[in-house]
Design a protein around this motif. Structure first.
Motif, PDB file in Angstrom:
ATOM      1  N   UNK A  56      -5.979  52.444   4.327  1.00  0.00           N
ATOM      2  CA  UNK A  56      -6.391  52.788   2.961  1.00  0.00           C
ATOM      3  C   UNK A  56      -6.507  51.567   2.050  1.00  0.00           C
ATOM      4  N   UNK A  57      -5.567  50.634   2.126  1.00  0.00           N
ATOM      5  CA  UNK A  57      -5.594  49.477   1.223  1.00  0.00           C
ATOM      6  C   UNK A  57      -6.379  48.297   1.769  1.00  0.00           C
ATOM      7  N   UNK A  58      -6.201  47.982   3.049  1.00  0.00           N
ATOM      8  CA  UNK A  58      -6.814  46.765   3.598  1.00  0.00           C
ATOM      9  C   UNK A  58      -8.212  47.002   4.159  1.00  0.00           C
ATOM     10  N   UNK A  59      -8.526  48.248   4.533  1.00  0.00           N
ATOM     11  CA  UNK A  59      -9.821  48.531   5.142  1.00  0.00           C
ATOM     12  C   UNK A  59      -9.912  48.114   6.604  1.00  0.00           C
ATOM     13  N   UNK A  60      -8.800  47.683   7.187  1.00  0.00           N
ATOM     14  CA  UNK A  60      -8.762  47.286   8.590  1.00  0.00           C
ATOM     15  C   UNK A  60      -8.646  48.515   9.485  1.00  0.00           C
ATOM     16  N   UNK A  61      -9.177  48.442  10.716  1.00  0.00           N
ATOM     17  CA  UNK A  61      -9.071  49.580  11.631  1.00  0.00           C
ATOM     18  C   UNK A  61      -7.615  49.889  11.988  1.00  0.00           C
ATOM     19  N   UNK A  62      -7.313  51.167  12.094  1.00  0.00           N
ATOM     20  CA  UNK A  62      -5.980  51.607  12.509  1.00  0.00           C
ATOM     21  C   UNK A  62      -5.834  51.456  14.019  1.00  0.00           C
ATOM     22  N   UNK A  63      -4.593  51.469  14.484  1.00  0.00           N
ATOM     23  CA  UNK A  63      -4.329  51.306  15.914  1.00  0.00           C
ATOM     24  C   UNK A  63      -5.029  52.335  16.774  1.00  0.00           C
ATOM     25  N   UNK A  64      -5.092  53.578  16.312  1.00  0.00           N
ATOM     26  CA  UNK A  64      -5.749  54.628  17.098  1.00  0.00           C
ATOM     27  C   UNK A  64      -7.243  54.359  17.251  1.00  0.00           C
ATOM     28  N   UNK A  65      -7.861  53.786  16.222  1.00  0.00           N
ATOM     29  CA  UNK A  65      -9.292  53.454  16.300  1.00  0.00           C
ATOM     30  C   UNK A  65      -9.521  52.314  17.286  1.00  0.00           C
ATOM     31  N   UNK A  66      -8.625  51.334  17.270  1.00  0.00           N
ATOM     32  CA  UNK A  66      -8.734  50.213  18.208  1.00  0.00           C
ATOM     33  C   UNK A  66      -8.524  50.675  19.648  1.00  0.00           C
TER      34      UNK A  66
END
Length: 120
Positions: A56-66
């Motif tokens: 939500x804050x950083x816009x980086x992919x979450x672990x599940x997406x990776x």
């Protein structure tokens, strides 16, 4: 293409199995080559938004997406990641060449990688 596909337990937003034989926008040889490659190599389109697949804050992919992307590429699929905010900021004339290039990149990356069933 198929929308919202379950592939080995992972949800794909779209699965592109092939491109039309005739490209409605352009009938260049490159489009034919991409279509031929897609006939044998499906490409998963993954649309990312916060908080589902992006932090939500950083816009980086979450672990599940990776993990989903890593699993799909190991299974031999090409993967195209589309960030929701960037996609919505583009107009149609920008989206078409952007998506075509991303599909070509996914095909070239997946065709140069051995699949999990061929390694061994």
């Amino acid at each position: 293409y198929e929308s919202v596909v379950d592939f080995d337990g992972y949800a794909l937003d779209f699965l592109v199995r092939s491109l039309p034989e005739e490209d409605p926008l352009d009938s260049q040889e490159a489009s034919f080559e991409a279509a031929s490659a897609l006939d044998s190599m499906p490409v998963a389109l993954l649309h990312h938004t916060a908080p589902q697949t992006l932090h939500r804050r950083t816009g980086e992919p979450l672990g599940s997406a990776l993990m989903r992307q890593r699993h799909l590429t190991n299974m031999g699929l090409g993967v195209v990641n589309l960030w929701g905010q960037a996609w919505s900021e583009m107009d149609f004339r920008e989206r078409v060449p952007f998506l075509e290039q991303r599909l070509r990149d996914a095909l070239s990356a997946s065709s140069s990688k051995p699949t999990s069933s061929s390694s061994g």
